[in-house]
Motif scaffolding. Structure first.
Motif, short mmCIF file in Angstrom:
data_model
loop_
_atom_site.label_atom_id
_atom_site.label_comp_id
_atom_site.label_asym_id
_atom_site.label_seq_id
_atom_site.Cartn_x
_atom_site.Cartn_y
_atom_site.Cartn_z
N PRO A 160 1.75 -3.59 2.70
CA PRO A 160 1.39 -4.90 2.14
C PRO A 160 -0.06 -5.08 1.74
O PRO A 160 -0.38 -6.02 1.01
CB PRO A 160 1.75 -5.87 3.27
N ASP A 161 -0.95 -4.19 2.20
CA ASP A 161 -2.37 -4.47 1.98
C ASP A 161 -3.10 -3.24 1.43
O ASP A 161 -4.13 -2.82 1.94
CB ASP A 161 -3.02 -4.93 3.29
N VAL A 162 -2.55 -2.66 0.37
CA VAL A 162 -3.15 -1.50 -0.28
C VAL A 162 -3.84 -1.97 -1.56
O VAL A 162 -3.30 -2.77 -2.32
CB VAL A 162 -2.09 -0.43 -0.61
N TRP A 163 -5.04 -1.46 -1.79
CA TRP A 163 -5.87 -1.92 -2.91
C TRP A 163 -6.46 -0.70 -3.61
O TRP A 163 -7.51 -0.19 -3.23
CB TRP A 163 -6.96 -2.84 -2.37
N PRO A 164 -5.80 -0.17 -4.66
CA PRO A 164 -6.24 1.09 -5.31
C PRO A 164 -7.46 0.87 -6.20
O PRO A 164 -7.35 0.65 -7.41
CB PRO A 164 -5.02 1.49 -6.15
N LEU A 207 -6.25 -1.83 -12.94
CA LEU A 207 -6.55 -2.88 -11.97
C LEU A 207 -7.99 -3.36 -12.12
O LEU A 207 -8.27 -4.56 -12.03
CB LEU A 207 -6.30 -2.37 -10.55
N GLN A 208 -8.91 -2.44 -12.36
CA GLN A 208 -10.30 -2.83 -12.59
C GLN A 208 -10.42 -3.78 -13.78
O GLN A 208 -11.08 -4.82 -13.70
CB GLN A 208 -11.16 -1.59 -12.82
N VAL A 209 -9.76 -3.41 -14.88
CA VAL A 209 -9.81 -4.24 -16.09
C VAL A 209 -9.10 -5.56 -15.85
O VAL A 209 -9.57 -6.62 -16.28
CB VAL A 209 -9.18 -3.49 -17.28
N ALA A 210 -7.97 -5.53 -15.15
CA ALA A 210 -7.22 -6.75 -14.88
C ALA A 210 -8.05 -7.75 -14.09
O ALA A 210 -8.03 -8.96 -14.38
CB ALA A 210 -5.94 -6.41 -14.13
N VAL A 211 -8.77 -7.27 -13.09
CA VAL A 211 -9.61 -8.16 -12.29
C VAL A 211 -10.74 -8.73 -13.14
O VAL A 211 -11.04 -9.93 -13.06
CB VAL A 211 -10.17 -7.41 -11.06
N ALA A 212 -11.35 -7.90 -13.97
CA ALA A 212 -12.42 -8.39 -14.85
C ALA A 212 -11.91 -9.48 -15.78
O ALA A 212 -12.57 -10.51 -15.99
CB ALA A 212 -13.02 -7.23 -15.65
N GLU A 213 -10.73 -9.27 -16.33
CA GLU A 213 -10.15 -10.24 -17.27
C GLU A 213 -9.80 -11.54 -16.55
O GLU A 213 -10.14 -12.63 -17.03
CB GLU A 213 -8.90 -9.66 -17.93
N ARG A 221 -16.40 0.60 -6.13
CA ARG A 221 -17.10 -0.05 -5.00
C ARG A 221 -17.11 -1.56 -5.18
O ARG A 221 -16.89 -2.32 -4.23
CB ARG A 221 -18.53 0.48 -4.91
N GLU A 222 -17.34 -2.01 -6.40
CA GLU A 222 -17.34 -3.45 -6.67
C GLU A 222 -15.95 -4.04 -6.51
O GLU A 222 -15.79 -5.16 -5.99
CB GLU A 222 -17.87 -3.71 -8.09
N VAL A 229 -15.06 -4.77 -2.88
CA VAL A 229 -15.62 -6.04 -2.40
C VAL A 229 -14.81 -7.22 -2.93
O VAL A 229 -14.47 -8.15 -2.19
CB VAL A 229 -17.10 -6.16 -2.80
N LEU A 230 -14.50 -7.20 -4.21
CA LEU A 230 -13.75 -8.30 -4.82
C LEU A 230 -12.37 -8.45 -4.19
O LEU A 230 -11.85 -9.57 -4.05
CB LEU A 230 -13.61 -8.06 -6.33
N GLY A 231 -11.78 -7.34 -3.80
CA GLY A 231 -10.44 -7.40 -3.23
C GLY A 231 -10.37 -8.01 -1.85
O GLY A 231 -9.28 -8.39 -1.40
N GLU A 232 -11.51 -8.13 -1.18
CA GLU A 232 -11.50 -8.68 0.17
C GLU A 232 -10.92 -10.10 0.21
O GLU A 232 -10.34 -10.52 1.21
CB GLU A 232 -12.91 -8.68 0.75
#
Length: 213
Positions: A147-151, A157-163, A174-175, A178-181
């Motif tokens: 339930p708590d995996v963050w690739p 996923l990097q682009v999705a978070v930025a968008e 690395r960034e 931190v954002l996934g926390e």
């Protein structure tokens, strides 16, 4: 989870996080990206490294058609030249043979991974040549349903978070860590929501592959 339970879980997770709630509002409940645990799924994940999902699926289908069964013994019985004809690079050919040998000999106990904590299971997988953090984390997320995996190494996923977060640049691993926390202990669900938004904005969907041995 069945479909109803999954939809309820997604709604509960999104309710506590505005960015995930916006993703859900915009694109609906994502498919629960899931694959059966075992050798075939790990073969497909290796083929998916640094190529499109469609290209990896096509290569997998060709190898499966050639071998007649996606097992360590069947894969080892092929030649490198045959796999090259099927669209497998020299590097991935080495990775797949190393995986096949390790699973066939018992050095890598895929069934036993289900009993291990996340970090221990990832360490076991990444001891094998060709399986890095991304492949190991994707296996835990999609095949072991952790339930708590963050690739963090996943470019989509990097682009999705930025968008979704409206960032000025695409975060590096690395960034992204931190954002996934903010989405613990449901980072797997957050990743599924964010991937779904990424694909939806591009008019794409997850590629389905028959992973029967």
């Amino acid at each position: 989870m069945d479909e109803t339970q999954w939809a309820r879980h997604v709604a509960e997770v999104a309710a506590g996080h505005p960015h995930l709630a916006a993703e859900l509002d915009d694109h609906g409940v994502p498919e629960r990206w899931s694959r059966p645990p075992g050798f075939p799924s790990l073969v497909l994940l290796i083929l998916e490294q640094q190529v499109s999902l469609a290209s990896a699926a096509a290569a997998y289908a060709r190898v499966r058609a050639r071998t007649g069964a996606m097992t360590p013994a069947a894969l080892l019985a092929t030649t490198s030249e045959q796999l090259r004809e099927d669209g497998v690079s020299r590097q991935k050919d080495r990775y797949l043979r190393a995986l096949s040998a390790a699973v066939g000999s018992g050095d890598l106990d895929l069934a036993g991974l289900a009993t291990l904590p996340d970090e221990v299971a990832i360490k076991r997988l990444t001891q094998l040549s060709g399986i890095g953090p991304w492949t190991a984390q994707a296996y835990l997320l999609a095949c072991l349903d952790r339930p708590d995996v963050w690739p963090v190494g996943d470019r989509a996923l990097q682009v999705a978070v930025a968008e979704r977060l409206g960032l000025a640049h695409v975060p590096n691993g690395r960034e992204l860590e931190v954002l996934g926390e903010q989405w613990r202990p449901h980072r797997s669900t957050a990743a599924r929501l964010l991937w779904h938004g990424y694909l939806s904005r591009r008019g794409r969907r997850e590629t389905n592959v028959d992973l029967a041995p």
